[in-house]
Design an enzyme around this catalytic site. Sequence first.
Site, mmCIF file in Angstrom:
data_model
loop_
_atom_site.group_PDB
_atom_site.id
_atom_site.type_symbol
_atom_site.label_atom_id
_atom_site.label_comp_id
_atom_site.label_asym_id
_atom_site.label_seq_id
_atom_site.Cartn_x
_atom_site.Cartn_y
_atom_site.Cartn_z
ATOM 1 N N SER A 146 0.851 -1.191 0.000
ATOM 2 C CA SER A 146 0.000 0.000 0.000
ATOM 3 C C SER A 146 0.885 1.238 0.000
ATOM 4 O O SER A 146 2.068 1.167 0.371
ATOM 5 C CB SER A 146 -0.854 -0.006 1.279
ATOM 6 O OG SER A 146 -1.530 1.227 1.443
ATOM 7 N N TYR A 159 -1.098 -0.406 10.824
ATOM 8 C CA TYR A 159 -1.297 -0.726 9.395
ATOM 9 C C TYR A 159 -0.034 -0.356 8.626
ATOM 10 O O TYR A 159 0.461 -1.144 7.814
ATOM 11 C CB TYR A 159 -2.515 0.025 8.856
ATOM 12 C CG TYR A 159 -2.882 -0.352 7.434
ATOM 13 C CD1 TYR A 159 -3.277 -1.655 7.114
ATOM 14 C CD2 TYR A 159 -2.843 0.591 6.397
ATOM 15 C CE1 TYR A 159 -3.613 -2.002 5.803
ATOM 16 C CE2 TYR A 159 -3.185 0.255 5.096
ATOM 17 C CZ TYR A 159 -3.570 -1.044 4.805
ATOM 18 O OH TYR A 159 -3.896 -1.382 3.516
HETATM 19 N N1 NAP Z 1 -8.803 -0.424 -0.499
HETATM 20 C C1 NAP Z 1 -7.698 0.313 -0.443
HETATM 21 O O1 NAP Z 1 -7.749 1.543 -0.425
HETATM 22 C C2 NAP Z 1 -6.350 -0.360 -0.389
HETATM 23 C C3 NAP Z 1 -5.212 0.437 -0.608
HETATM 24 C C4 NAP Z 1 -3.956 -0.148 -0.548
HETATM 25 C C5 NAP Z 1 -3.839 -1.487 -0.275
HETATM 26 N N2 NAP Z 1 -4.952 -2.248 -0.064
HETATM 27 C C6 NAP Z 1 -4.753 -3.666 0.256
HETATM 28 O O2 NAP Z 1 -5.456 -4.443 -0.678
HETATM 29 C C7 NAP Z 1 -5.756 -5.705 -0.114
HETATM 30 C C8 NAP Z 1 -7.207 -6.043 -0.409
HETATM 31 O O3 NAP Z 1 -8.033 -5.109 0.208
HETATM 32 P P1 NAP Z 1 -9.383 -4.550 -0.427
HETATM 33 O O4 NAP Z 1 -9.251 -3.087 -0.478
HETATM 34 O O5 NAP Z 1 -9.746 -5.291 -1.643
HETATM 35 O O6 NAP Z 1 -10.391 -4.834 0.779
HETATM 36 P P2 NAP Z 1 -11.582 -5.871 0.985
HETATM 37 O O7 NAP Z 1 -12.595 -5.724 -0.068
HETATM 38 O O8 NAP Z 1 -12.006 -5.702 2.414
HETATM 39 O O9 NAP Z 1 -10.860 -7.269 0.788
HETATM 40 C C9 NAP Z 1 -10.087 -7.868 1.784
HETATM 41 C C10 NAP Z 1 -10.064 -9.348 1.485
HETATM 42 O O10 NAP Z 1 -9.203 -9.991 2.444
HETATM 43 C C11 NAP Z 1 -9.881 -11.124 2.952
HETATM 44 N N3 NAP Z 1 -9.408 -11.449 4.280
HETATM 45 C C12 NAP Z 1 -9.377 -10.670 5.386
HETATM 46 N N4 NAP Z 1 -8.895 -11.366 6.430
HETATM 47 C C13 NAP Z 1 -8.605 -12.614 5.961
HETATM 48 C C14 NAP Z 1 -8.084 -13.791 6.536
HETATM 49 N N5 NAP Z 1 -7.753 -13.848 7.838
HETATM 50 N N6 NAP Z 1 -7.924 -14.876 5.768
HETATM 51 C C15 NAP Z 1 -8.252 -14.847 4.453
HETATM 52 N N7 NAP Z 1 -8.755 -13.764 3.853
HETATM 53 C C16 NAP Z 1 -8.928 -12.664 4.604
HETATM 54 C C17 NAP Z 1 -11.354 -10.762 2.915
HETATM 55 O O11 NAP Z 1 -12.141 -11.942 2.814
HETATM 56 P P3 NAP Z 1 -12.944 -12.666 4.002
HETATM 57 O O12 NAP Z 1 -13.401 -11.593 4.943
HETATM 58 O O13 NAP Z 1 -14.046 -13.360 3.263
HETATM 59 O O14 NAP Z 1 -11.960 -13.616 4.595
HETATM 60 C C18 NAP Z 1 -11.425 -9.994 1.602
HETATM 61 O O15 NAP Z 1 -11.604 -10.890 0.529
HETATM 62 C C19 NAP Z 1 -5.401 -5.609 1.357
HETATM 63 O O16 NAP Z 1 -4.160 -6.226 1.584
HETATM 64 C C20 NAP Z 1 -5.295 -4.106 1.591
HETATM 65 O O17 NAP Z 1 -4.422 -3.796 2.650
HETATM 66 C C21 NAP Z 1 -6.195 -1.709 -0.131
#
Ligand code: NAP
Length: 252
Positions: A146, A159
């Site tokens: 990120s 984070y």
């Molecule tokens: N959105 C942003 O602005 C942003 C920016 C930079 C980086 N990111 C990174 O992108 C990645 C994906 O995030 P997103 O934005 O797409 O958010 P999201 O829609 O909340 O997706 C997060 C995913 O991680 C899974 N997850 C969480 N805990 C888990 C566990 N213990 N075991 C297996 N799966 C787990 C969730 O599935 P379940 O709950 O079904 O397990 C969900 O599929 C993350 O690493 C986040 O830090 C996001």
Amino acid sequence: MNEVARPLSGRVALVTGASSGIGEATAMALAEAGAAVAVGARRRDRLEGLARKLTDSGTRVLTLDLDVTDEAACRDAVARTRAELGGLDVLVNNAGVMLLGTLVGADTEDWRRMVDTNVMGLMYMTHAAIDGMLEQGSGDVVNISSTAGRTARAGAGVYNASKWAVNAFSESLRQEVTARGVRISLVEPGAVETELRSHITQPEAKAAALAHAESMRSLQPDDVARAILYVVTQPPHVAVNEVLVRPTDQER
Ligand SMILES: NC(=O)c1ccc[n+]([C@@H]2O[C@H](COP(=O)([O-])OP(=O)(O)OC[C@H]3O[C@@H](n4cnc5c(N)ncnc54)[C@H](OP(=O)(O)O)[C@@H]3O)[C@@H](O)[C@H]2O)c1
């Protein structure tokens, strides 16, 4: 579609956190590029909906009940992918949580969840996958970090620390394995419109995070999926080590 238009034909990908957001979009993009796809997360209903869509479009899919904080489950996910889809060429370590909040007064359970998921989970999955990739002399591990892994700020300390750890782990591993044909890449998105912020437990931090995201034209999950696809479709001699992709409107 012909083989040129489907650069991942014959390859197998595993995406963690594929039940929503970036992971779901990435699974779809990799499938569209021709890969067989294993999709892992805890919410089975969401994975099954995705699997139906992918199967309907002709993709070989495996759904995995996967909590990445459980090392045995990570090993099992990799083993099942190899056994049922015939290999593992691309691992996208995407599962993550962003439980923002001040350090003072924090619920330390939020810290454990972030470190266990974002750091330990990513390392367990990588450890489970790497030996097979080294044996075959090829493979891609794409770690989702990120902008929070580059810029620390008040209210995001743990984070930030978790994503800093992802960056350090990725660069160290890259140096260790790159000469053996396995590529380790870091994708660092800025604000993406997903449900990530909705899980924040500190009310003020949640309101601030939502306001920040709404203050700009955020990235969409597919924008990040395209960056991941770019990384894993390079010829074998090209390693895209790092992709930082922000919304145009995001300053830091
Ligand atoms: N959105 C942003 O602005 C942003 C920016 C930079 C980086 N990111 C990174 O992108 C990645 C994906 O995030 P997103 O934005 O797409 O958010 P999201 O829609 O909340 O997706 C997060 C995913 O991680 C899974 N997850 C969480 N805990 C888990 C566990 N213990 N075991 C297996 N799966 C787990 C969730 O599935 P379940 O709950 O079904 O397990 C969900 O599929 C993350 O690493 C986040 O830090 C996001």
